[in-house]
Design a protein around this motif. Structure first.
Motif, short mmCIF file in Angstrom:
data_model
loop_
_atom_site.label_atom_id
_atom_site.label_comp_id
_atom_site.label_asym_id
_atom_site.label_seq_id
_atom_site.Cartn_x
_atom_site.Cartn_y
_atom_site.Cartn_z
N ALA A 270 0.84 -1.21 0.00
CA ALA A 270 0.00 0.00 0.00
C ALA A 270 0.87 1.25 0.00
CB ALA A 270 -0.92 0.00 1.22
N ARG A 271 1.90 1.27 0.84
CA ARG A 271 2.78 2.45 0.89
C ARG A 271 3.60 2.57 -0.39
NH1 ARG A 271 3.35 1.46 6.79
NH2 ARG A 271 2.21 3.15 7.81
N LEU A 272 3.93 1.44 -1.03
CA LEU A 272 4.63 1.51 -2.31
C LEU A 272 3.75 2.18 -3.36
CD1 LEU A 272 7.03 0.79 -4.14
CD2 LEU A 272 5.96 -1.45 -4.52
N LYS A 273 2.47 1.83 -3.37
CA LYS A 273 1.55 2.46 -4.32
C LYS A 273 1.40 3.95 -4.02
CE LYS A 273 -1.12 -1.77 -5.18
NZ LYS A 273 -2.45 -2.43 -5.02
N GLU A 274 1.36 4.30 -2.73
CA GLU A 274 1.28 5.72 -2.37
C GLU A 274 2.51 6.47 -2.87
OE1 GLU A 274 0.86 5.92 1.83
OE2 GLU A 274 -1.13 4.96 1.86
N ARG A 275 3.69 5.87 -2.66
CA ARG A 275 4.91 6.51 -3.11
C ARG A 275 4.93 6.64 -4.63
NH1 ARG A 275 9.46 7.47 -0.45
NH2 ARG A 275 7.85 8.18 1.00
N ALA A 276 4.46 5.62 -5.34
CA ALA A 276 4.39 5.69 -6.80
C ALA A 276 3.50 6.84 -7.25
CB ALA A 276 3.90 4.36 -7.37
N CYS A 281 4.13 7.85 -10.83
CA CYS A 281 4.32 6.51 -11.41
C CYS A 281 3.17 5.56 -11.09
CB CYS A 281 5.63 5.89 -10.89
SG CYS A 281 7.11 6.84 -11.28
N GLY A 282 2.09 6.07 -10.48
CA GLY A 282 1.02 5.20 -10.00
C GLY A 282 0.36 4.40 -11.11
N ARG A 283 0.02 5.04 -12.21
CA ARG A 283 -0.66 4.33 -13.30
C ARG A 283 0.21 3.20 -13.85
NH1 ARG A 283 -0.33 3.72 -18.43
NH2 ARG A 283 1.44 5.17 -18.51
N GLY A 284 1.48 3.49 -14.11
CA GLY A 284 2.36 2.47 -14.66
C GLY A 284 2.51 1.29 -13.73
N LEU A 285 2.63 1.55 -12.42
CA LEU A 285 2.77 0.46 -11.47
C LEU A 285 1.50 -0.39 -11.43
CD1 LEU A 285 4.33 -1.00 -9.25
CD2 LEU A 285 3.43 0.67 -7.60
N ASP A 286 0.33 0.25 -11.43
CA ASP A 286 -0.92 -0.50 -11.41
C ASP A 286 -1.06 -1.40 -12.63
OD1 ASP A 286 -1.66 0.61 -9.01
OD2 ASP A 286 -2.91 2.18 -9.89
N VAL A 287 -0.71 -0.89 -13.80
CA VAL A 287 -0.81 -1.69 -15.03
C VAL A 287 0.14 -2.87 -14.96
CG1 VAL A 287 -0.47 -1.68 -17.53
CG2 VAL A 287 -1.58 0.27 -16.42
N ILE A 309 10.95 -3.80 -8.18
CA ILE A 309 10.20 -2.65 -8.71
C ILE A 309 11.08 -1.42 -8.52
CG2 ILE A 309 8.18 -1.17 -8.44
CD1 ILE A 309 6.64 -3.66 -7.51
N ILE A 310 11.36 -0.73 -9.62
CA ILE A 310 12.21 0.45 -9.58
C ILE A 310 11.38 1.65 -10.03
CG2 ILE A 310 14.33 1.54 -10.40
CD1 ILE A 310 14.05 -2.13 -10.96
N LEU A 311 11.11 2.55 -9.10
CA LEU A 311 10.39 3.77 -9.42
C LEU A 311 11.38 4.85 -9.84
CD1 LEU A 311 7.82 3.92 -6.47
CD2 LEU A 311 7.56 2.83 -8.71
N GLY A 348 -2.26 -9.03 0.38
CA GLY A 348 -2.88 -7.90 -0.32
C GLY A 348 -2.03 -6.65 -0.20
N ASP A 349 -2.66 -5.52 0.06
CA ASP A 349 -1.92 -4.26 0.18
C ASP A 349 -1.04 -4.22 1.42
OD1 ASP A 349 -2.79 -3.26 -2.16
OD2 ASP A 349 -4.22 -1.81 -1.31
N ALA A 350 -1.26 -5.18 2.35
CA ALA A 350 -0.40 -5.25 3.55
C ALA A 350 0.84 -6.11 3.31
CB ALA A 350 -1.20 -5.80 4.73
N GLU A 351 1.01 -6.62 2.09
CA GLU A 351 2.18 -7.45 1.77
C GLU A 351 3.46 -6.66 2.04
OE1 GLU A 351 4.17 -10.83 0.80
OE2 GLU A 351 1.99 -10.64 0.77
#
Length: 762
Positions: A270-276, A281-287, A309-311, A348-351
């Motif tokens: 979850a925090r990785l997605k927030e940072r993206a 970079c959020g859209r690219g990471l989600d795809v 994963i490299i942002l 899930g997002d807590a991974e």
């Protein structure tokens, strides 16, 4: 006291630390909080100097207080280890020089640009080390309050990741090069290695190392070849993928720039997605994550596998020490494709997600930067034996691209005495094995394991070991045939400039030949010039005395190898120095050729080096046999001019000294013998005398180590006219009297003529 005994007096160490810290004038108080088997904990109240307007508020605008209470941890190994410092839980984290860590743990300042333990130890007395560490901490807090932790003007300081356990190695510049303004992601094949606990690959019990290749991977459904995990001797390793994600452009079309400093606090998906999202970079990471999940549908692997994963964060200015403004932020997370799973990420997002150190994969640019070496054009290595392999590795470790390697020999056990590589008894060709070793340095040279002499005339084969990108080619074969074959190659056939390196005198001597521009002088020209100009007795002894020549060494029952006995230490020392000389010539890249000779003093390690610049040779087509030329060194031409000037009203001449090659169809002239005293000079003819001439020729031959011969005669003409009838008759006579070709060189006032009778080469 031994390092392992440091924990016997926890309380005493803590009390002495507190006493030393309180001596600092900015330390307003302190107390010993706890002492147990895990060490001791101390609190220090530190005054933070800041501008008066901040003091009135009791804190700086970014939240640093006038008095900060800092927690100090002394570990059981103290004072053989350095103290650890942490700040209050609500201390502002959006500052540079904060160690990475989750928001559930207190932030930790980075006090030293380097190893804190070494800094602590450098003061000798423990109390001095404590005082200076506390002083560094106070300076850090003051700069944090002022907002000056970043040295403005040097560039953007990357987020601290130095002390993380896990590593992602990649070619940083290649990754940055793919980033554009539009935003996207790329998936690369990767390999991982894991040591430590036997549970999840992402935990605090071990270390994961992930190598990211530059080979892109398509996430096809059920592509089992991309992933795998094996175990051996308690370690885990396998194949996986890594994803590079860079920011989308803004709705306005402008580039997305992340101008705020964000400490490394990512610890879950979850925090990785927030940072993206914060980095665009959020859209690219989600795809990517969606495609990854689709790839694993119907695929089961009963073991967790890490992915990288490299942002890519686009900063407002270039990074410190780089010309790029793209900061790479790498992370590791486990995928768990177990049977009956609910999701690819079990929690899930807590991974759990762990930030990793970004280490540059081994590549020429990295090695050049670490070596402080100059940037040089690519080199092709012709010969992969002991000298060639050492030079290739020296160059590669300095960041020079080795574009091709060539050798038709096999790597045998006896080669291990001096070769740059160490291999088992059964190994491949020298060229393939050297290329494999260079591959570990981020190189991918072309491999040629054929016969250089046979393949040089063939365009397609020649391109294998003299590719277009090779600006230089170094011959280390110690082969006369290869040297001559290289001297036949014109500058239009291969752009590479040729050099030759070899050892002599059982490693006490070494020479480097560097041909001139447009292949003039050639390697053969330079070899003859070297043999003609040696005057130093030590060099002559090492170069020409048979005692120091090749010796047959037995390498098995009934078989031997013709080699030059010397230790690897001797060969390595001389070869390293020759490589440095080569680098210097490559940097200068001047038009003249060059001869470099190094000799070790007898009974000493002192080595003397000489450098001789060699101007282009005078090249004259020989009248008579087709395709023959004479090549005369500039020294010879100067001597001829001086002799002609001494006899301006009559013809004069002498004997030409050099070599003759029927394969090259060339006579190389590198010295003269003056006309004997019984020679006749007149305005219309010159007759070479004979008194003492044979003896003089023999002396010159012996002085050159048996390498130089008389190859003809020269004489002058007072007018610009070519060979006379008498000259032609003399050529016929010489052809009948002696088997080797013999040239007549004629120096007219404004040009040279050369004559040889056809019978001289039948």
């Amino acid at each position: 006291m031994e390092p392992g005994m440091a924990g016997n007096d926890f309380r005493g160490h803590a009390e002495r630390f507190l006493a030393a810290a309180l001596r600092h004038p900015e330390c307003r108080g302190g107390r010993l909080v706890s002492v147990d088997a895990g060490g001791s904990r101390i609190e220090l109240d530190l005054n933070v100097e800041m501008p008066l307007q901040f003091k009135v508020d009791g804190a700086s605008p970014n939240g640093v207080r006038v008095v900060e209470t800092v927690n100090v941890r002394l570990w059981p190994s103290y004072p053989w280890s350095s103290p650890s410092f942490s700040l209050r839980m609500d201390f502002p984290r959006d500052l540079p020089h904060v160690q990475p860590g989750p928001v559930t743990e207190p932030p930790r300042p980075c006090l030293i640009d380097g190893n804190q333990r070494e800094y602590f130890f450098q003061f000798g007395l423990v109390e001095l080390g404590i005082f200076n560490l506390v002083h560094q901490l106070i300076l850090w807090l003051q700069r944090a309050a002022e907002g000056t932790l970043i040295h403005h003007g040097r560039g953007w300081e990357p987020t601290l990741r130095r002390d993380l356990n896990d590593v992602i190695a990649l070619n940083a510049e290649a990754c940055r090069a793919v980033v554009d303004r539009n935003g996207e992601y790329r998936v690369f094949k990767s390999t991982f290695f894991r040591s430590g606990g036997d549970g999840s690959l992402v935990d605090k019990q071990g270390t994961t190392w992930l190598d990211v290749s530059q080979t892109q991977a398509a996430l096809k459904r059920d592509d089992k070849k991309l992933f795998g995990r094996n175990t051996r001797d308690g370690y885990w390793f396998g194949d996986t993928v890594s994803c590079l994600v860079w920011p989308d452009k803004k709705p306005s079309g402008d580039e997305f720039v992340a101008a705020a400093y964000m400490p490394e606090t990512v610890d879950t998906l979850a925090r990785l997605k927030e940072r993206a999202n914060e980095l665009g970079c959020g859209r690219g990471l989600d795809v990517f994550l969606e495609n990854l999940d689709r790839c694993w549908q119907g695929y089961v692997l009963e073991a967790p596998v890490p992915i990288g994963i490299i942002l890519c964060a686009r900063r407002p200015e270039h990074l410190v020490g780089s010309v790029s403004n793209i900061e790479l932020l790498p992370y590791l997370v486990d995928i768990k494709a177990m049977k009956g799973r609910a999701a690819l990420f079990a929690a899930g997002d807590a991974e759990p997600v762990v930030p990793a150190m970004q280490i540059d994969a081994t590549n020429p640019t990295l090695l050049r930067d670490v070596s402080g070496a100059p940037e040089l054009a690519p080199v092709s290595m012709l010969g992969c034996g002991s000298v060639g392999s050492k030079m290739a590795m020296h160059l590669a470790r300095s960041g020079v691209t080795i574009s091709a390697v060539s050798d038709n020999g096999m790597l045998r056990p006896h080669n291990m005495a001096r070769h740059a590589l160490a291999r088992a008894s059964f190994a491949g060709s020298k060229a393939k094995e050297l290329a494999s070793e260079l591959g570990l340095l981020g190189q991918s040279p072309a491999v040629h394991d054929g016969d250089l002499v046979a393949d040089l005339p063939k365009n397609e084969q020649r391109k294998m070991f003299l590719p277009k990108d090779a600006r230089y080619a170094v011959n280390t074969t110690a082969s006369l045939a290869v040297r001559e074959a290289l001297s036949t190659i014109g500058s239009k056939q291969a752009k590479a400039r040729f050099a030759e390196a070899a050892l002599f005198g059982r490693g006490d001597g070494g020479f480097l030949l560097f041909e001139g521009a447009a292949r003039n002088p050639t390697l053969c020209d330079l070899t003859d010039e070297l043999n003609a100009t040696v005057t130093d007795d030590r060099v002559r002894k090492l170069l020409f005395d048979p005692e120091f020549g090749l010796t047959e060494i037995q390498i098995g029952q009934g078989c031997g190898s013709l080699t030059m006995p010397m230790t690897d230490m001797r060969l390595s020392a001389m070869t390293a120095a020759l490589t440095e000389e080569l680098v210097g010539l490559m940097q200068a890249d001047e038009d003249p050729g060059c001869i470099v000779v190094g000799t070790r003093a007898e009974g000493s390690s002192n080595t003397t080096w000489t450098h001789e610049r060699v101007a282009p040779f005078e090249v004259v087509t020989i009248e008579g046999p087709q395709g023959w030329t004479v090549r005369a060194s500039s020294r010879v031409m100067t001597k001829i001019a001086e002799e002609v000037a001494r006899y301006p009203t009559v013809e004069t001449g002498g004997v030409l000294i050099g070599t003759c090659s029927a394969r090259l169809r060339t006579i190389i002239v590198v010295d003269l013998i003056e006309a004997p005293p019984d020679s006749e000079r007149s305005a219309t003819r010159f007759v070479l005398g004979t008194a003492g001439l044979k003896a003089a020729i023999k002396v010159r031959h012996r002085a050159s180590g048996g390498t130089l011969f008389d190859v003809g005669t020269w004489h002058s003409h007072l007018a610009d006219q070519g060979p006379s009838a008498l000259d032609r008759a003399t050529a016929r006579q010489l052809a009948a009297e002696r088997p080797p070709p013999s040239v007549l060189l004629i120096q007219a006032p404004t040009r040279l003529y050369a004559l040889m009778h056809d019978g001289a080469i039948k």
